[in-house]
Design an enzyme around this catalytic site. Sequence first.
Site, PDB file in Angstrom:
ATOM      1  N   LEU A 187     124.260   6.375 -62.086  1.00  0.00           N
ATOM      2  CA  LEU A 187     125.005   7.097 -63.112  1.00  0.00           C
ATOM      3  C   LEU A 187     125.074   8.563 -62.692  1.00  0.00           C
ATOM      4  O   LEU A 187     124.048   9.155 -62.317  1.00  0.00           O
ATOM      5  CB  LEU A 187     124.316   6.999 -64.475  1.00  0.00           C
ATOM      6  N   ASP A 188     126.259   9.158 -62.770  1.00  0.00           N
ATOM      7  CA  ASP A 188     126.402  10.581 -62.464  1.00  0.00           C
ATOM      8  C   ASP A 188     125.562  11.413 -63.423  1.00  0.00           C
ATOM      9  O   ASP A 188     125.300  10.990 -64.558  1.00  0.00           O
ATOM     10  CB  ASP A 188     127.866  11.004 -62.594  1.00  0.00           C
ATOM     11  N   PRO A 189     125.158  12.624 -63.008  1.00  0.00           N
ATOM     12  CA  PRO A 189     124.432  13.513 -63.936  1.00  0.00           C
ATOM     13  C   PRO A 189     125.179  13.747 -65.243  1.00  0.00           C
ATOM     14  O   PRO A 189     124.559  13.844 -66.309  1.00  0.00           O
ATOM     15  CB  PRO A 189     124.303  14.811 -63.129  1.00  0.00           C
TER      16      PRO A 189
END
Length: 311
Positions: free
Chosen positions: A46-48
């Site tokens: 998951l992206d930040p």
Amino acid sequence: MGRARRGIPVHGWVAVDKPEGITSTAVVARVRRAFGAQKAGHGGTLDPLASGILPVALGEATKTVPYVMDGRKVYRFTVHFGEERSTDDREGEVTATSAYRPSRAELEAALPAFVGTIEQVPPRFSAIRLDGRRAYDLARDGVDVELKARSVRVDSFVLESWDEADSATFRVETGKGVYVRSLARDLARSVGSVGHVSMLRRCQCGPFSESNAISLDKLDELGHSPGPVAFLLSVTTALDDIPVLALTEEEARRLSSGLPVDLLPVLARTGDGSDGIQASASVAYVMQEDRPVAIVRIEDGVIRPVRVMNL
């Protein structure tokens, strides 16, 4: 003599509800620390920017990660119209603008074109490798990254809410390899505007969902007490969608040693869990009583080990 691995042998899955503003790698490190585990990995980055379900595998569960990566995903996300950005989300630089804002009817009419098997170009800032380097590293270095379209599967795409000013929120169910940021970019272009993801949450990742997840803060609070173990899910949780076969102790010993086992005697003893087993080219996992033994492949009526579980 090799150096001993630090930590204790902990095996299973933890469904973490990841907050915004932290990398998936940092979440894995905190989960590993909370359990004092020797080994950990995650089942899909998951992206930040994103929040939501990040499955973390501990110990032998890391051998089942590919089955989570291949599983169904559910996302909620908001598209902000009027600005396209370099990363296709709110953290990038503005690369194009448009004064046009689509209506609710235009958005709903556009969605069917994005359902089913579609061709999708990944974002320039993605983890795809080009000549041995990640696309996002090349993009940050100013390299003109050109990624090829890939076939991906979108099972449903629904408009949940619409703000006539500049945004809309959607719920999408996807298969492996779908980039929500690309969906947002392409949808905005298809209705004569431009746009980017301003909010992204993963609600489900394979068998892991909000119903069996724990927040990262709560996990940190539990620390090294027995508490975290209550949120540890079985190694086989990731294998819910593939058939299971029951072995005798001797058959389990053979497979654990890398030796094949005849399929027919095993099928004769196995109940409903063997549905879908074919004499050739089937994947399954095998148990000896309550102990996972291996992920296996069925070839020409023979069970062959693919990944042996050291449990």
